[in-house]
Design a protein around this motif. Structure first.
Motif, short mmCIF file in Angstrom:
data_model
loop_
_atom_site.label_atom_id
_atom_site.label_comp_id
_atom_site.label_asym_id
_atom_site.label_seq_id
_atom_site.Cartn_x
_atom_site.Cartn_y
_atom_site.Cartn_z
N PHE A 1 -20.47 6.19 12.30
CA PHE A 1 -19.94 5.78 11.00
C PHE A 1 -20.93 4.98 10.15
CE2 PHE A 1 -16.26 6.77 13.59
CZ PHE A 1 -15.35 7.34 12.71
N GLU B 1 -2.96 2.13 16.75
CA GLU B 1 -3.00 3.44 16.08
C GLU B 1 -2.48 4.54 16.99
OE1 GLU B 1 -6.55 4.60 13.80
OE2 GLU B 1 -6.64 6.38 15.06
N ASN C 1 -1.95 7.60 12.40
CA ASN C 1 -3.14 8.25 11.85
C ASN C 1 -2.82 9.70 11.49
OD1 ASN C 1 -5.66 8.86 10.96
ND2 ASN C 1 -6.73 8.35 12.87
N LEU D 1 -7.90 12.69 15.67
CA LEU D 1 -9.30 12.31 15.95
C LEU D 1 -10.01 13.29 16.87
CD1 LEU D 1 -9.07 8.41 16.35
CD2 LEU D 1 -9.99 9.68 14.42
N GLU E 1 -10.83 0.66 2.79
CA GLU E 1 -11.87 0.76 3.82
C GLU E 1 -13.28 0.95 3.28
OE1 GLU E 1 -11.00 2.35 7.81
OE2 GLU E 1 -12.05 4.14 7.11
N LYS F 1 -12.91 -2.25 12.15
CA LYS F 1 -12.60 -0.87 12.47
C LYS F 1 -13.62 -0.35 13.46
CE LYS F 1 -9.58 2.14 11.00
NZ LYS F 1 -10.04 3.15 10.14
N ILE G 1 -6.76 3.45 3.25
CA ILE G 1 -7.48 4.44 2.43
C ILE G 1 -8.98 4.19 2.46
CG2 ILE G 1 -7.72 5.45 0.12
CD1 ILE G 1 -4.90 4.53 -0.52
N GLY G 2 -9.75 5.21 2.84
CA GLY G 2 -11.20 5.08 2.89
C GLY G 2 -11.88 6.01 1.91
N GLU G 3 -12.00 7.25 2.38
CA GLU G 3 -12.74 8.27 1.65
C GLU G 3 -12.38 8.43 0.17
OE1 GLU G 3 -12.83 11.77 4.19
OE2 GLU G 3 -12.95 12.88 2.31
N ILE H 1 -6.66 1.96 19.60
CA ILE H 1 -6.35 3.38 19.42
C ILE H 1 -5.70 3.93 20.69
CG2 ILE H 1 -7.34 5.67 18.91
CD1 ILE H 1 -9.65 4.22 17.46
N GLU I 1 -2.17 5.92 7.90
CA GLU I 1 -3.64 5.92 7.85
C GLU I 1 -4.22 7.31 7.59
OE1 GLU I 1 -3.98 2.94 11.77
OE2 GLU I 1 -5.15 4.77 11.64
N SER I 2 -5.22 7.36 6.74
CA SER I 2 -6.04 8.56 6.49
C SER I 2 -5.44 9.61 5.56
CB SER I 2 -6.40 9.29 7.80
OG SER I 2 -6.91 8.42 8.76
N ALA I 3 -6.35 10.28 4.87
CA ALA I 3 -6.02 11.42 4.01
C ALA I 3 -5.04 11.09 2.89
CB ALA I 3 -5.48 12.58 4.86
N ARG J 1 -4.92 11.73 10.63
CA ARG J 1 -6.02 12.57 11.08
C ARG J 1 -6.02 12.63 12.60
NH1 ARG J 1 -9.90 10.24 8.59
NH2 ARG J 1 -10.01 11.69 6.85
N LYS K 1 -16.52 2.58 4.35
CA LYS K 1 -16.96 3.59 5.32
C LYS K 1 -18.09 4.42 4.72
CE LYS K 1 -13.89 6.98 6.27
NZ LYS K 1 -12.81 7.75 6.94
O1 LIG Z 1 -11.03 8.03 4.82
P1 LIG Z 1 -9.56 8.21 5.00
O2 LIG Z 1 -9.15 9.63 5.21
O3 LIG Z 1 -8.79 7.56 3.89
O4 LIG Z 1 -9.16 7.45 6.36
C1 LIG Z 1 -9.31 6.04 6.49
C2 LIG Z 1 -9.02 5.62 7.92
O5 LIG Z 1 -7.68 5.84 8.19
C3 LIG Z 1 -9.92 6.36 8.92
O6 LIG Z 1 -11.23 6.03 8.63
C4 LIG Z 1 -9.60 6.05 10.38
C5 LIG Z 1 -8.37 5.98 10.94
N1 LIG Z 1 -8.44 5.67 12.26
C6 LIG Z 1 -9.73 5.53 12.59
C7 LIG Z 1 -10.31 5.18 13.81
C8 LIG Z 1 -11.67 5.05 13.87
C9 LIG Z 1 -12.46 5.32 12.74
C10 LIG Z 1 -11.90 5.65 11.52
C11 LIG Z 1 -10.52 5.76 11.43
#
Ligand SMILES: O=P(O)(O)OC[C@@H](O)[C@@H](O)c1c[nH]c2ccccc12
Length: 260
Positions: A96, A166, A187, A191, A55, A117, A239-241, A140, A217-219, A189, A57
Protein backbone atom coordinates in the motif's frame (compact mmCIF):
# COMPACT_ATOMS: atom_id res chain seq x y z
CA UNK A 1 -1.26 -18.21 -2.80
CA UNK A 2 -3.95 -15.53 -2.89
CA UNK A 3 -3.07 -11.90 -2.20
CA UNK A 4 -4.20 -12.03 1.43
CA UNK A 5 -1.89 -14.96 2.12
CA UNK A 6 0.97 -13.06 0.50
CA UNK A 7 0.28 -9.97 2.56
CA UNK A 8 0.17 -11.99 5.79
CA UNK A 9 3.37 -13.88 4.94
CA UNK A 10 5.16 -10.59 4.30
CA UNK A 11 3.68 -9.05 7.44
CA UNK A 12 5.12 -11.81 9.61
CA UNK A 13 8.61 -10.96 8.37
CA UNK A 14 8.01 -7.26 8.78
CA UNK A 15 6.83 -7.66 12.38
CA UNK A 16 9.82 -9.86 13.25
CA UNK A 17 12.09 -7.16 11.85
CA UNK A 18 10.32 -4.37 13.77
CA UNK A 19 10.51 -6.33 17.03
CA UNK A 20 14.25 -6.62 16.58
CA UNK A 21 14.67 -2.98 15.74
CA UNK A 22 12.36 -1.38 18.31
CA UNK A 23 11.87 -3.04 21.70
CA UNK A 24 8.60 -2.94 23.67
CA UNK A 25 10.34 -0.65 26.16
CA UNK A 26 11.27 1.73 23.39
CA UNK A 27 7.69 1.78 22.09
CA UNK A 28 6.39 2.57 25.54
CA UNK A 29 8.79 5.49 25.76
CA UNK A 30 7.20 7.13 22.71
CA UNK A 31 5.65 10.55 23.37
CA UNK A 32 2.34 9.25 22.01
CA UNK A 33 2.18 6.20 24.24
CA UNK A 34 1.00 8.20 27.22
CA UNK A 35 -1.86 10.32 25.97
CA UNK A 36 -5.63 10.54 25.87
CA UNK A 37 -7.12 8.65 22.95
CA UNK A 38 -9.89 10.23 20.86
CA UNK A 39 -13.15 8.28 21.15
CA UNK A 40 -14.22 6.76 17.84
CA UNK A 41 -17.84 6.70 19.02
CA UNK A 42 -17.95 10.37 20.04
CA UNK A 43 -16.69 11.51 16.66
CA UNK A 44 -18.79 9.09 14.59
CA UNK A 45 -22.01 10.02 16.36
CA UNK A 46 -21.25 13.77 16.42
CA UNK A 47 -24.09 15.41 14.48
CA UNK A 48 -21.74 18.12 13.26
CA UNK A 49 -19.57 15.57 11.48
CA UNK A 50 -20.26 13.35 8.47
CA UNK A 51 -19.58 9.80 9.66
CA UNK A 52 -16.97 9.53 6.93
CA UNK A 53 -13.73 7.79 7.83
CA UNK A 54 -11.51 9.27 5.16
CA UNK A 55 -8.54 7.23 4.08
CA UNK A 56 -5.02 8.19 3.01
CA UNK A 57 -4.00 5.44 0.56
CA UNK A 58 -1.28 5.86 -2.09
CA UNK A 59 -1.52 2.43 -3.63
CA UNK A 60 -3.48 -0.79 -3.31
CA UNK A 61 -3.00 -4.33 -4.61
CA UNK A 62 -6.27 -4.08 -6.55
CA UNK A 63 -5.67 -0.72 -8.25
CA UNK A 64 -1.91 -0.19 -8.24
CA UNK A 65 -0.83 3.43 -7.71
CA UNK A 66 -3.84 5.57 -6.79
CA UNK A 67 -2.00 8.79 -5.89
CA UNK A 68 1.63 9.15 -4.86
CA UNK A 69 1.85 12.91 -5.43
CA UNK A 70 -0.02 14.27 -2.41
CA UNK A 71 1.17 14.71 1.18
CA UNK A 72 -0.31 13.38 4.42
CA UNK A 73 -0.48 16.96 5.62
CA UNK A 74 -2.54 18.45 2.78
CA UNK A 75 -4.89 15.48 2.51
CA UNK A 76 -5.61 14.65 6.15
CA UNK A 77 -6.06 18.25 7.26
CA UNK A 78 -8.46 18.84 4.36
CA UNK A 79 -10.36 15.65 5.23
CA UNK A 80 -10.73 16.79 8.85
CA UNK A 81 -11.75 20.32 7.86
CA UNK A 82 -14.43 18.92 5.51
CA UNK A 83 -16.06 17.09 8.41
CA UNK A 84 -14.53 13.60 8.37
CA UNK A 85 -15.29 11.82 11.66
CA UNK A 86 -11.98 9.94 11.58
CA UNK A 87 -8.90 9.41 9.43
CA UNK A 88 -7.68 6.05 8.18
CA UNK A 89 -3.98 5.88 7.33
CA UNK A 90 -2.31 2.85 5.72
CA UNK A 91 0.95 1.74 7.31
CA UNK A 92 1.65 -1.31 5.13
CA UNK A 93 4.66 -0.50 3.00
CA UNK A 94 4.94 -3.38 0.54
CA UNK A 95 1.40 -3.46 -0.83
CA UNK A 96 0.00 0.00 0.00
CA UNK A 97 3.05 2.30 -0.01
CA UNK A 98 2.22 3.33 3.55
CA UNK A 99 4.53 4.13 6.45
CA UNK A 100 4.24 4.30 10.23
CA UNK A 101 5.49 7.88 9.88
CA UNK A 102 2.28 8.70 7.95
CA UNK A 103 0.20 7.87 11.04
CA UNK A 104 2.53 9.91 13.26
CA UNK A 105 2.17 12.85 10.92
CA UNK A 106 -1.62 12.52 10.71
CA UNK A 107 -1.75 12.36 14.51
CA UNK A 108 0.42 15.42 14.97
CA UNK A 109 -1.60 17.56 12.57
CA UNK A 110 -5.18 16.58 13.45
CA UNK A 111 -7.57 16.47 16.40
CA UNK A 112 -9.91 13.69 15.24
CA UNK A 113 -9.38 9.92 15.71
CA UNK A 114 -6.79 8.18 13.54
CA UNK A 115 -7.17 4.54 12.47
CA UNK A 116 -3.96 2.65 11.86
CA UNK A 117 -4.85 0.69 8.73
CA UNK A 118 -2.74 -2.44 8.53
CA UNK A 119 -2.86 -6.20 8.78
CA UNK A 120 -2.58 -6.87 12.51
CA UNK A 121 -1.30 -10.36 13.28
CA UNK A 122 0.71 -9.80 16.46
CA UNK A 123 0.21 -8.02 19.79
CA UNK A 124 3.38 -6.06 19.10
CA UNK A 125 1.54 -4.13 16.37
CA UNK A 126 -1.16 -3.11 18.85
CA UNK A 127 1.42 -1.54 21.18
CA UNK A 128 3.10 0.00 18.15
CA UNK A 129 -0.22 1.50 17.01
CA UNK A 130 -0.53 3.35 20.30
CA UNK A 131 3.12 4.44 20.15
CA UNK A 132 2.75 5.99 16.70
CA UNK A 133 -0.33 7.95 17.72
CA UNK A 134 -3.26 5.88 16.48
CA UNK A 135 -6.61 5.85 18.31
CA UNK A 136 -8.20 2.93 16.49
CA UNK A 137 -6.88 -0.44 15.36
CA UNK A 138 -8.29 -2.69 12.68
CA UNK A 139 -8.66 -6.43 13.22
CA UNK A 140 -9.46 -8.38 10.07
CA UNK A 141 -11.54 -11.50 10.79
CA UNK A 142 -10.40 -13.21 7.59
CA UNK A 143 -6.81 -13.49 8.82
CA UNK A 144 -7.30 -14.07 12.57
CA UNK A 145 -8.69 -16.82 14.78
CA UNK A 146 -11.41 -15.86 17.28
CA UNK A 147 -8.86 -16.34 20.07
CA UNK A 148 -6.37 -13.98 18.40
CA UNK A 149 -9.09 -11.37 17.92
CA UNK A 150 -10.04 -11.69 21.57
CA UNK A 151 -6.44 -11.29 22.76
CA UNK A 152 -5.57 -8.35 20.54
CA UNK A 153 -8.86 -6.59 21.21
CA UNK A 154 -8.51 -6.86 24.97
CA UNK A 155 -4.90 -5.63 24.80
CA UNK A 156 -6.06 -2.67 22.70
CA UNK A 157 -8.84 -1.87 25.18
CA UNK A 158 -6.38 -2.02 28.08
CA UNK A 159 -4.34 0.66 26.27
CA UNK A 160 -7.46 2.76 25.77
CA UNK A 161 -7.55 2.15 22.01
CA UNK A 162 -10.74 1.67 20.00
CA UNK A 163 -11.18 -1.57 18.07
CA UNK A 164 -12.73 -1.98 14.63
CA UNK A 165 -13.38 -5.57 13.55
CA UNK A 166 -13.60 -6.09 9.81
CA UNK A 167 -15.79 -8.87 8.43
CA UNK A 168 -16.81 -9.87 4.96
CA UNK A 169 -19.57 -12.43 5.61
CA UNK A 170 -21.92 -13.77 8.27
CA UNK A 171 -19.70 -16.67 9.22
CA UNK A 172 -16.77 -14.33 10.00
CA UNK A 173 -19.09 -12.04 11.96
CA UNK A 174 -20.58 -14.80 14.09
CA UNK A 175 -17.33 -16.49 14.95
CA UNK A 176 -15.39 -13.27 15.69
CA UNK A 177 -17.73 -11.05 17.67
CA UNK A 178 -16.75 -10.32 21.28
CA UNK A 179 -17.40 -7.61 23.89
CA UNK A 180 -13.98 -5.95 23.49
CA UNK A 181 -14.90 -4.58 20.07
CA UNK A 182 -16.24 -1.06 19.55
CA UNK A 183 -17.20 -1.20 15.91
CA UNK A 184 -17.92 -3.76 13.24
CA UNK A 185 -16.91 -2.89 9.70
CA UNK A 186 -18.38 -4.72 6.76
CA UNK A 187 -15.84 -4.74 3.96
CA UNK A 188 -17.60 -4.51 0.63
CA UNK A 189 -14.38 -5.67 -1.00
CA UNK A 190 -13.47 -9.34 -0.85
CA UNK A 191 -9.80 -9.18 0.09
CA UNK A 192 -9.12 -12.57 -1.44
CA UNK A 193 -10.30 -11.74 -4.97
CA UNK A 194 -11.02 -7.95 -4.92
CA UNK A 195 -14.60 -8.19 -6.11
CA UNK A 196 -16.75 -5.39 -4.64
CA UNK A 197 -20.43 -5.13 -3.75
CA UNK A 198 -22.11 -2.71 -1.35
CA UNK A 199 -24.85 -5.35 -1.06
CA UNK A 200 -22.55 -7.08 1.42
CA UNK A 201 -23.20 -4.23 3.87
CA UNK A 202 -26.96 -4.29 3.36
CA UNK A 203 -27.06 -8.02 3.89
CA UNK A 204 -25.02 -8.06 7.07
CA UNK A 205 -26.45 -4.93 8.72
CA UNK A 206 -29.27 -6.69 10.55
CA UNK A 207 -26.92 -9.29 11.98
CA UNK A 208 -24.71 -6.76 13.79
CA UNK A 209 -25.86 -6.31 17.40
CA UNK A 210 -26.85 -2.74 18.25
CA UNK A 211 -24.20 -2.24 20.92
CA UNK A 212 -21.57 -1.98 18.19
CA UNK A 213 -21.00 0.94 15.84
CA UNK A 214 -21.69 -0.16 12.26
CA UNK A 215 -19.28 0.81 9.53
CA UNK A 216 -19.49 0.14 5.79
CA UNK A 217 -16.08 -0.09 4.13
CA UNK A 218 -14.86 0.21 0.53
CA UNK A 219 -16.28 0.96 -2.90
CA UNK A 220 -18.40 3.90 -1.68
CA UNK A 221 -18.44 6.49 -4.45
CA UNK A 222 -21.60 8.55 -4.07
CA UNK A 223 -23.73 10.18 -1.41
CA UNK A 224 -26.88 8.32 -2.47
CA UNK A 225 -25.35 5.07 -1.20
CA UNK A 226 -24.49 6.75 2.09
CA UNK A 227 -28.10 7.79 2.57
CA UNK A 228 -29.21 4.19 2.00
CA UNK A 229 -26.52 2.83 4.32
CA UNK A 230 -27.65 5.23 7.05
CA UNK A 231 -31.22 3.94 6.61
CA UNK A 232 -29.87 0.43 7.06
CA UNK A 233 -28.32 1.49 10.38
CA UNK A 234 -24.71 2.31 9.46
CA UNK A 235 -22.94 5.03 11.45
CA UNK A 236 -19.66 5.16 9.54
CA UNK A 237 -18.46 5.07 5.94
CA UNK A 238 -14.84 4.24 5.13
CA UNK A 239 -13.85 5.92 1.89
CA UNK A 240 -10.41 5.86 0.27
CA UNK A 241 -10.07 5.64 -3.47
CA UNK A 242 -13.01 7.88 -4.32
CA UNK A 243 -11.07 10.83 -2.85
CA UNK A 244 -7.49 9.68 -3.33
CA UNK A 245 -7.89 9.06 -7.05
CA UNK A 246 -8.32 12.80 -7.55
CA UNK A 247 -5.42 15.18 -7.94
CA UNK A 248 -6.82 17.11 -4.99
CA UNK A 249 -8.45 14.68 -2.50
CA UNK A 250 -9.29 17.58 -0.17
CA UNK A 251 -11.34 19.31 -2.86
CA UNK A 252 -13.00 15.97 -3.66
CA UNK A 253 -14.23 15.41 -0.11
CA UNK A 254 -15.43 19.00 0.17
CA UNK A 255 -17.52 18.55 -2.97
CA UNK A 256 -18.75 15.11 -1.82
CA UNK A 257 -20.06 16.26 1.57
CA UNK A 258 -22.23 18.90 -0.09
CA UNK A 259 -24.37 16.00 -1.33
CA UNK A 260 -24.98 14.51 2.12
O1 LIG B 1 -10.64 2.74 -1.40
P1 LIG B 1 -11.99 2.25 -0.98
O2 LIG B 1 -12.62 1.32 -1.96
O3 LIG B 1 -12.89 3.40 -0.61
O4 LIG B 1 -11.77 1.38 0.36
C1 LIG B 1 -11.28 1.97 1.55
C2 LIG B 1 -11.01 0.89 2.60
O5 LIG B 1 -12.21 0.33 2.97
C3 LIG B 1 -10.04 -0.18 2.06
O6 LIG B 1 -8.84 0.46 1.79
C4 LIG B 1 -9.81 -1.33 3.04
C5 LIG B 1 -10.77 -1.99 3.73
N1 LIG B 1 -10.23 -2.96 4.51
C6 LIG B 1 -8.90 -2.96 4.33
C7 LIG B 1 -7.92 -3.75 4.92
C8 LIG B 1 -6.61 -3.51 4.59
C9 LIG B 1 -6.28 -2.53 3.64
C10 LIG B 1 -7.25 -1.74 3.06
C11 LIG B 1 -8.58 -1.95 3.39
Amino acid sequence: MNILDKIVANKKKEVAYSKNRTSYTKLEESEYFHRDVYSFKDFLLDENRTGIIAEFKRKSPSKGIINDKVTVKEVTTAYAAAGASALSVLTDKQFFMGRKADVMRARKLNTIPVLRKDFMIDEYQVIEAKAIGADIILLIAAILTPAEIQTMASLAKSLGLNVLLEVHNLEELERSINPNLDAIGVNNRNLADFTVSVETSFQLAKHIPDEFLKISESAISNTEVIKQLKQAGFNGFLIGENFMKEENPGAAIREFVKGL
